[in-house]
Design a protein around this motif. Sequence first.
Motif, PDB file in Angstrom:
ATOM      1  N   SER A  61       0.816  -1.218   0.000  1.00 45.13           N
ATOM      2  CA  SER A  61       0.000   0.000   0.000  1.00 45.13           C
ATOM      3  C   SER A  61       0.845   1.263   0.000  1.00 45.13           C
ATOM      4  CB  SER A  61      -0.949   0.014   1.199  1.00 45.13           C
ATOM      5  OG  SER A  61      -0.228   0.133   2.412  1.00 45.13           O
ATOM      6  N   GLN A  75      -1.782   6.029   8.155  1.00 41.25           N
ATOM      7  CA  GLN A  75      -2.067   4.899   7.264  1.00 41.25           C
ATOM      8  C   GLN A  75      -2.917   3.816   7.920  1.00 41.25           C
ATOM      9  OE1 GLN A  75      -1.275   4.566   3.949  1.00 41.25           O
ATOM     10  NE2 GLN A  75      -0.778   6.718   4.196  1.00 41.25           N
ATOM     11  N   THR A  78      -6.242   3.107   6.254  1.00 37.21           N
ATOM     12  CA  THR A  78      -6.061   2.439   4.962  1.00 37.21           C
ATOM     13  C   THR A  78      -5.828   0.954   5.169  1.00 37.21           C
ATOM     14  OG1 THR A  78      -5.136   4.436   3.988  1.00 37.21           O
ATOM     15  CG2 THR A  78      -4.642   2.351   2.870  1.00 37.21           C
ATOM     16  N   SER A  81      -8.986  -0.856   6.216  1.00 37.35           N
ATOM     17  CA  SER A  81      -9.922  -1.117   5.121  1.00 37.35           C
ATOM     18  C   SER A  81      -9.413  -2.237   4.206  1.00 37.35           C
ATOM     19  CB  SER A  81     -10.197   0.154   4.320  1.00 37.35           C
ATOM     20  OG  SER A  81      -9.046   0.576   3.638  1.00 37.35           O
TER      21      SER A  81
END
Length: 171
Positions: A61, A75, A78, A81
């Motif tokens: 990512s 982060q 992120t 998810s």
Amino acid sequence: MLHRGQESTDGTGGGELTVPMAWLYAEYIADELLRTGDLMPPTSFEFRAGRDALALTIFLSDSDGELSGIRVVSQLETWLSLTAYDQPWQDWVREHMARLRAETAECGGPAPDLELAAAAWRWLEETELLAPDLDAVPGGGPIPGEDDGPKVWTPAWQLGLPLGHLAIHLF
């Protein structure tokens, strides 16, 4: 996307040892998240599965190749998810690994970060761990008073991913 770790530490690229800093840093962050969550003993295969799944998520990512300490906190959402139960995580990993391989092939340089990430992914896909069979238990929960409920062999990534997700929540 080339990670900083794909160059030698002095930036010359003149055949010196290349240090996979991006992967090592992703693995370090994953390790710290799991240790903070205190979900599994650090010597267990389950811990390794969680660390490798989280490290892959973190590494893949990082589109800018700059996992700085201050950005780790930003982060977390992120990573939550990406590791959520209803997400096609394994497909996401395969797509990002293929893209990184293609980018690395274009550059023609060494890719120690990618090699370590690929080794972790192979281990997560090929290794099976004995885990509770939540589908065999009515309601999906453990049977009260039973330590030795039904178990099933599960790919390591399927066990490590929820552990990593939970570790992020507990952080």
